[in-house]
Design an enzyme around this catalytic site. Structure first.
Site, PDB file in Angstrom:
ATOM      1  N   HIS A 197      -3.028   2.888   3.355  1.00 51.48           N
ATOM      2  CA  HIS A 197      -3.853   3.365   2.252  1.00 51.48           C
ATOM      3  C   HIS A 197      -3.068   4.398   1.469  1.00 51.48           C
ATOM      4  CE1 HIS A 197      -7.330   4.999   0.112  1.00 51.48           C
ATOM      5  NE2 HIS A 197      -7.909   3.855   0.413  1.00 51.48           N
ATOM      6  N   ASP A 234     -11.158  -2.227   4.952  1.00 48.38           N
ATOM      7  CA  ASP A 234     -11.171  -3.677   4.760  1.00 48.38           C
ATOM      8  C   ASP A 234     -10.787  -4.448   6.007  1.00 48.38           C
ATOM      9  OD1 ASP A 234     -11.981  -3.665   2.118  1.00 48.38           O
ATOM     10  OD2 ASP A 234      -9.987  -3.046   1.499  1.00 48.38           O
TER      11      ASP A 234
HETATM   12  N1  CMC Z   1       1.929  -3.630   6.076  1.00 47.51           N
HETATM   13  C1  CMC Z   1       3.240  -3.375   6.241  1.00 47.51           C
HETATM   14  N2  CMC Z   1       3.884  -2.364   5.617  1.00 47.51           N
HETATM   15  C2  CMC Z   1       3.169  -1.584   4.796  1.00 47.51           C
HETATM   16  C3  CMC Z   1       1.783  -1.790   4.579  1.00 47.51           C
HETATM   17  C4  CMC Z   1       1.171  -2.862   5.267  1.00 47.51           C
HETATM   18  N3  CMC Z   1      -0.132  -3.095   5.099  1.00 47.51           N
HETATM   19  N4  CMC Z   1       1.325  -0.878   3.708  1.00 47.51           N
HETATM   20  C5  CMC Z   1       2.366  -0.113   3.381  1.00 47.51           C
HETATM   21  N5  CMC Z   1       3.482  -0.532   4.033  1.00 47.51           N
HETATM   22  C6  CMC Z   1       4.819   0.073   3.974  1.00 47.51           C
HETATM   23  C7  CMC Z   1       5.510  -0.294   2.664  1.00 47.51           C
HETATM   24  O1  CMC Z   1       6.300  -1.452   2.796  1.00 47.51           O
HETATM   25  C8  CMC Z   1       6.323   0.938   2.382  1.00 47.51           C
HETATM   26  O2  CMC Z   1       7.489   0.870   3.193  1.00 47.51           O
HETATM   27  P1  CMC Z   1       8.861   1.546   2.685  1.00 47.51           P
HETATM   28  O3  CMC Z   1       8.592   3.011   2.546  1.00 47.51           O
HETATM   29  O4  CMC Z   1       9.811   1.211   3.771  1.00 47.51           O
HETATM   30  O5  CMC Z   1       9.180   0.901   1.369  1.00 47.51           O
HETATM   31  C9  CMC Z   1       5.472   2.088   2.933  1.00 47.51           C
HETATM   32  O6  CMC Z   1       4.618   1.497   3.929  1.00 47.51           O
HETATM   33  C10 CMC Z   1       4.591   2.747   1.864  1.00 47.51           C
HETATM   34  O7  CMC Z   1       3.883   1.723   1.177  1.00 47.51           O
HETATM   35  P2  CMC Z   1       3.494   1.775  -0.346  1.00 47.51           P
HETATM   36  O8  CMC Z   1       3.230   0.398  -0.841  1.00 47.51           O
HETATM   37  O9  CMC Z   1       4.517   2.603  -1.077  1.00 47.51           O
HETATM   38  O10 CMC Z   1       2.158   2.605  -0.277  1.00 47.51           O
HETATM   39  P3  CMC Z   1       1.044   2.657  -1.383  1.00 47.51           P
HETATM   40  O11 CMC Z   1       0.338   3.936  -1.185  1.00 47.51           O
HETATM   41  O12 CMC Z   1       1.627   2.371  -2.724  1.00 47.51           O
HETATM   42  O13 CMC Z   1       0.130   1.396  -1.001  1.00 47.51           O
HETATM   43  C11 CMC Z   1      -1.602   0.046  -0.162  1.00 47.51           C
HETATM   44  C12 CMC Z   1      -1.112   1.485  -0.390  1.00 47.51           C
HETATM   45  C13 CMC Z   1      -3.066   0.107   0.311  1.00 47.51           C
HETATM   46  C14 CMC Z   1      -1.588  -0.731  -1.491  1.00 47.51           C
HETATM   47  C15 CMC Z   1      -0.713  -0.626   0.887  1.00 47.51           C
HETATM   48  O14 CMC Z   1      -0.771   0.082   2.105  1.00 47.51           O
HETATM   49  C16 CMC Z   1      -1.062  -2.104   1.106  1.00 47.51           C
HETATM   50  O15 CMC Z   1      -0.601  -2.957   0.376  1.00 47.51           O
HETATM   51  N6  CMC Z   1      -1.928  -2.396   2.145  1.00 47.51           N
HETATM   52  C17 CMC Z   1      -2.405  -3.736   2.336  1.00 47.51           C
HETATM   53  C18 CMC Z   1      -3.527  -4.009   1.349  1.00 47.51           C
HETATM   54  C19 CMC Z   1      -4.802  -3.296   1.729  1.00 47.51           C
HETATM   55  O16 CMC Z   1      -5.217  -3.301   2.858  1.00 47.51           O
HETATM   56  N7  CMC Z   1      -5.452  -2.683   0.713  1.00 47.51           N
HETATM   57  C20 CMC Z   1      -6.746  -2.052   0.889  1.00 47.51           C
HETATM   58  C21 CMC Z   1      -6.745  -0.619   0.502  1.00 47.51           C
HETATM   59  S1  CMC Z   1      -8.236   0.199   1.062  1.00 47.51           S
HETATM   60  C22 CMC Z   1      -9.441  -0.381  -0.006  1.00 47.51           C
HETATM   61  C23 CMC Z   1      -9.590   0.457  -1.176  1.00 47.51           C
HETATM   62  O17 CMC Z   1      -9.797   1.674  -1.047  1.00 47.51           O
HETATM   63  O18 CMC Z   1      -9.532  -0.125  -2.296  1.00 47.51           O
END
Ligand code: CMC
Length: 441
Positions: A316, A374
């Site tokens: 998240h 989720d």
């Molecule tokens: N599985 C594997 N690796 C992950 C995941 C995951 N679900 N989420 C983040 N990472 C890794 C990502 O690859 C990155 O690695 P590195 O630093 O080596 O490049 C690191 O963790 C940070 O990720 P980010 O994408 O920079 O983080 P963010 O804050 O931009 O993204 C997120 C947050 C929710 C979009 C992301 O964690 C994700 O895509 N999760 C899966 C989708 C999901 O479950 N979304 C629901 C969010 S909760 C509902 C809501 O409030 O809307």
């Protein structure tokens, strides 16, 4: 009060000093009730000629708000100061709506009056039913929601003057009241069943289940365990501070757009798989994994930098700890599966084991990736009887009150101006037009 005077009313706690091109600038540090201080850069461009650069707004507070507080490191979520678990356990959804909209929990009399006001508006204009028939039956219900909610402004002209507080209130009540009806109609249309009118003797969540699952030829009794789960799901999703869809609603509203159009924009944003669409994606992933022995393969894929696969329902932007909503969701998931006789659902087994493995894996620990809301909501919604493409629609019903509360707060904020971010331009510098016959391939 001028914008400058309004800025002055914010609590200042010292100054940050910024050095740009040899000159130093003092920037006020503002203090809220809880959470990090903010450095007020309101005059930065005027003073220094520089913008700040923050793609994804990871370090930017876009507004002042009194509605919802999240401490992502500690896993805390408060609506108007009340912890989410207390509201989900003891409150009703309409009580939560009242709290989010007006700032305080209602007294008995206030609650009764609010409930009556909402239930008087649960039906939609009869002509709207014809609007549905313009959509293909296999349309994604979120596409239908974007269209129908946007179209509310064509049906309720008397509540689109955003400068009139009474019209703002009427639009708010209408949207909270009608959203379950609109969503249930989208569902019924997709499966070819007749629309079911709201039944106002039922509470908000039970009425929604009734509109989705009743048919005119049979009696339908709402299972109280499922209605309670629905109520909790609505409360858990009701608001979440300045997330992508809420920011979309605020940005659309900042131009003076009417509230139905703004909420429709919020629904469009919520549809994305990184936001509201993640519950659908999480369930699809759990089904694809299928059995506990395949989990290590998927965990390895999630860790592989060259593989775009991510564990859906994990991680998240704000929570770097267990999402407090996920804990309640996990409990609700067990209750619903037991109530429908699926207590030994193999997908639940995969989810529990995947959570256990991921939480003890160095990659997830180091990146602070925990299950989010989720992760368990997809399994729960499926057990409630909803098809996957309705999941995000349910999220939209619940989040409507949050969008409206935030929109109303923005409209009433004397510091409100049209949202207009700037950019770091890296395209071509100015150049002269070249006639087509002289252009190089
Ligand atoms: N599985 C594997 N690796 C992950 C995941 C995951 N679900 N989420 C983040 N990472 C890794 C990502 O690859 C990155 O690695 P590195 O630093 O080596 O490049 C690191 O963790 C940070 O990720 P980010 O994408 O920079 O983080 P963010 O804050 O931009 O993204 C997120 C947050 C929710 C979009 C992301 O964690 C994700 O895509 N999760 C899966 C989708 C999901 O479950 N979304 C629901 C969010 S909760 C509902 C809501 O409030 O809307």
């Amino acid at each position: 009060m001028s914008v400058a005077e309004n800025y002055a009313r914010l609590r200042t706690d010292g100054e940050a000093t910024l050095e740009v091109g040899g000159a130093t600038y003092d920037l006020p540090i503002r203090k809220g009730t809880l959470g990090p201080d903010v450095i007020d850069i309101n005059t930065l461009y005027q003073d220094t000629g520089c913008f700040t650069y923050d793609p994804g707004f990871t370090s930017t507070a876009s507004c002042e708000s009194k509605i919802t507080f999240i401490d992502g490191d500690k896993g805390i979520l408060l609506y108007r100061g009340y912890p989410i678990d207390q509201l989900a356990e003891h409150g009703t959804f309409l009580e939560t709506c009242y709290l989010l909209l007006y700032g305080e929990l209602p007294t008995f009399a206030q609650y009764k009056e609010f409930k009556e006001r909402i239930t008087r508006h649960t039906m939609v204009h009869e002509q709207m039913t014809r609007f549905y028939t313009g959509f293909r039956r296999d349309a994604h219900p979120m596409a239908v929601m974007v269209g129908v909610v946007g179209a509310l402004s064509a049906f309720y002209h008397d509540s689109i003057d955003i400068h009139d507080p009474e019209q703002r209130e009427m639009a708010s009540v209408r949207m909270i009241a009608k959203m379950p009806t609109i969503a249930a109609m989208a569902y019924k249309y997709s499966i070819g069943q007749p629309f079911i009118y709201p039944k106002n003797e039922l509470d908000y969540s039970a009425n929604f289940l009734h509109m989705c699952f009743a048919v005119p030829c049979e009696d339908y009794k709402v299972n109280p365990v499922l209605a309670r789960a629905m109520r909790r799901i609505f409360i858990l999703h009701a608001d979440h501070e300045q997330n992508a869809s809420t920011s979309t609603v605020r940005l659309a509203g900042s131009s003076g757009a009417n509230p139905f159009a703004c909420v429709s924009a919020g629904i469009a944003c919520l549809w994305g798989p990184a936001h509201g669409g993640a519950n659908e994606a999480a369930l699809t992933m759990l089904q694809e994994i299928g059995s506990v022995d395949r989990i290590p393969e998927y965990v390895e894929r999630a860790k592989d930098k060259d593989d775009p696969f991510r564990l859906m329902g994990f991680g998240h932007r704000v929570y770097k700890n267990y999402d407090p909503r996920a804990k309640i969701m996990q409990k609700t998931c067990h209750e619903v599966l037991d109530a429908v006789g699926h207590g030994d659902d193999p997908i639940l087994k995969v989810a529990l084991e995947l959570e256990r493995i991921a939480l003890s894996d160095e990659y997830f620990i180091e990146k602070k990736l925990y299950p989010n809301i989720d992760f368990y909501s997809g399994i729960t919604l499926k057990a409630l009887g909803f098809p996957t493409d309705m999941f995000t629609v349910l999220f939209a019903i619940a989040r409507t009150v949050g969008w409206i509360a935030q929109w109303k707060e923005m409209i009433a904020d004397p510091m409100q101006r049209i949202g207009r971010p700037r950019q770091l331009y890296t395209g071509s510098a100015e150049r002269s037009f070249v006639p087509m016959d002289q252009r190089q391939a």
